[in-house]
Design a protein around this motif. Structure first.
Motif, PDB file in Angstrom:
ATOM      1  N   ARG A  33     -40.724   2.757 -13.481  1.00 36.17           N
ATOM      2  CA  ARG A  33     -39.327   2.820 -13.057  1.00 36.17           C
ATOM      3  C   ARG A  33     -38.957   4.271 -12.742  1.00 36.17           C
ATOM      4  N   ALA A  34     -39.428   4.738 -11.583  1.00 39.81           N
ATOM      5  CA  ALA A  34     -39.210   6.131 -11.194  1.00 39.81           C
ATOM      6  C   ALA A  34     -37.735   6.480 -11.142  1.00 39.81           C
ATOM      7  N   HIS A  35     -36.876   5.482 -10.901  1.00 41.53           N
ATOM      8  CA  HIS A  35     -35.440   5.744 -10.793  1.00 41.53           C
ATOM      9  C   HIS A  35     -34.796   6.070 -12.136  1.00 41.53           C
ATOM     10  N   GLU A  36     -35.562   5.963 -13.242  1.00 42.17           N
ATOM     11  CA  GLU A  36     -35.027   6.441 -14.521  1.00 42.17           C
ATOM     12  C   GLU A  36     -34.711   7.933 -14.435  1.00 42.17           C
ATOM     13  N   ASP A  37     -35.361   8.621 -13.502  1.00 43.12           N
ATOM     14  CA  ASP A  37     -35.020  10.006 -13.171  1.00 43.12           C
ATOM     15  C   ASP A  37     -34.237   9.981 -11.862  1.00 43.12           C
ATOM     16  N   PRO A  38     -32.910  10.110 -11.907  1.00 43.51           N
ATOM     17  CA  PRO A  38     -32.102  10.017 -10.680  1.00 43.51           C
ATOM     18  C   PRO A  38     -32.483  11.053  -9.637  1.00 43.51           C
ATOM     19  N   ALA A  39     -33.103  12.163 -10.064  1.00 47.92           N
ATOM     20  CA  ALA A  39     -33.490  13.212  -9.129  1.00 47.92           C
ATOM     21  C   ALA A  39     -34.824  12.926  -8.454  1.00 47.92           C
ATOM     22  N   SER A  40     -35.489  11.859  -8.852  1.00 45.56           N
ATOM     23  CA  SER A  40     -36.785  11.532  -8.255  1.00 45.56           C
ATOM     24  C   SER A  40     -36.637  11.256  -6.764  1.00 45.56           C
ATOM     25  N   PRO A  41     -37.535  11.804  -5.935  1.00 44.06           N
ATOM     26  CA  PRO A  41     -37.481  11.504  -4.506  1.00 44.06           C
ATOM     27  C   PRO A  41     -37.824  10.053  -4.199  1.00 44.06           C
ATOM     28  N   PHE A  42     -38.326   9.336  -5.199  1.00 47.85           N
ATOM     29  CA  PHE A  42     -38.724   7.948  -5.009  1.00 47.85           C
ATOM     30  C   PHE A  42     -37.730   6.978  -5.650  1.00 47.85           C
ATOM     31  N   ALA A  43     -36.574   7.482  -6.060  1.00 46.33           N
ATOM     32  CA  ALA A  43     -35.638   6.665  -6.834  1.00 46.33           C
ATOM     33  C   ALA A  43     -35.159   5.440  -6.053  1.00 46.33           C
ATOM     34  N   GLU A  44     -34.845   5.598  -4.773  1.00 41.23           N
ATOM     35  CA  GLU A  44     -34.318   4.473  -4.006  1.00 41.23           C
ATOM     36  C   GLU A  44     -35.367   3.372  -3.855  1.00 41.23           C
ATOM     37  N   LEU A  45     -36.590   3.761  -3.523  1.00 44.08           N
ATOM     38  CA  LEU A  45     -37.662   2.773  -3.413  1.00 44.08           C
ATOM     39  C   LEU A  45     -37.936   2.136  -4.764  1.00 44.08           C
ATOM     40  N   SER A  46     -37.901   2.922  -5.825  1.00 46.99           N
ATOM     41  CA  SER A  46     -38.131   2.390  -7.166  1.00 46.99           C
ATOM     42  C   SER A  46     -37.087   1.341  -7.537  1.00 46.99           C
TER      43      SER A  46
END
Length: 261
Positions: A33-46
């Protein structure tokens, strides 16, 4: 230095790593769940993949569940490289080479064969339309197809292979190597299930007493095997029973300091 934090659902991995990330200069990569980090560049896809995973849970279809799991884990390699390029200690919330060794064989025992029927089309319709477009594009990128069923079937077959074969195959496919250390957060299944049932996002397909009991045993088997075949990867177990988030965080800090020494 790269350290994976693993364990069955409900042991508090995400919560305790969020606490450490907030208070320490340590990067955290969320393997699923990459979106657990809101700053992740992959958050939307996650987020789109999380929606696809929830749709697979609603259908109870293992082929789709493991296909989405693979797509989620495909995000890990780029995220880890971004974090390590900054020269920081990286903690992973799960790991794409360790957790599949635990879960793929277990999923394969639930349903190794089967035909898609209408499940695939229903699965696509259950997802948000824009999110489904993102999932479809990522599926094409990672698997060269827009049909998730063959990917799920291939992964379930892989789960019947030896641990070394699974490890070698996924290492090549994900472009990821073993971490420097593995920390297993351990918690009795009853306590873990109680925690998962309190989560806002609800439970997942595999969050049952029987499945988590098997997974807990599998973590011990897998980590004992890794200690034999990959002794350079240090394995430590952390008992989380009746411990607060801060107490577990401190035990993780101590373990990371030990690994770094």
């Amino acid at each position: 230095m790269r350290v994976a934090v693993v364990g069955i659902d409900g042991t508090g991995k995400t919560t305790v790593l969020r606490r450490i990330h907030e208070t320490d200069d340590i990067a955290v990569v969320h393997a699923i769940r990459a979106h657990e980090d809101p700053a992740s560049p992959f958050a939307e896809l996650s987020l789109a993949l999380a929606d696809a995973s929830a749709s697979a849970d609603a259908l109870g279809t293992v082929h789709l569940k493991v296909a989405v799991l693979y797509l989620q884990l495909c995000l890990y390699g780029p995220a880890e490289r971004l974090a390590t390029d900054r020269g920081r200690t990286v903690l992973a919330d799960r790991h794409p080479l360790i957790d599949p060794l635990v879960y793929l064989p277990s999923f394969g025992r639930i349903e190794a064969d089967g035909e898609p029927g209408a499940d695939v089309e229903v699965w696509w319709r259950k997802q948000d339309r824009d999110a489904a477009h993102m999932v479809r594009d990522w599926l094409r990128t990672c698997a060269g197809t827009v049909n998730p069923w063959p990917l799920g079937a291939e992964l379930l077959r892989l789960g019947t292979k030896s641990p070394q074969e699974i490890l070698d195959r996924l290492s090549r496919q994900f472009g990821v190597t073993m971490p420097d250390g593995v920390l297993l957060l351990d918690l009795p299944v009853e306590q873990a299930l109680r925690r998962t049932r309190e989560r806002v996002r609800g439970s997942e397909l595999h969050e049952t007493t029987a499945f988590l009991s098997t997974a807990r045993q599998r973590y011990d088997v897998v980590l004992d095997w890794l200690a034999e075949v990959q002794p350079e990867t240090v394995v430590r177990r952390i008992d989380c029973s009746d411990r607060s988030v801060d107490e577990v965080a401190e035990l993780i800090r101590d373990a990371v300091a030990f690994l770094a020494s």
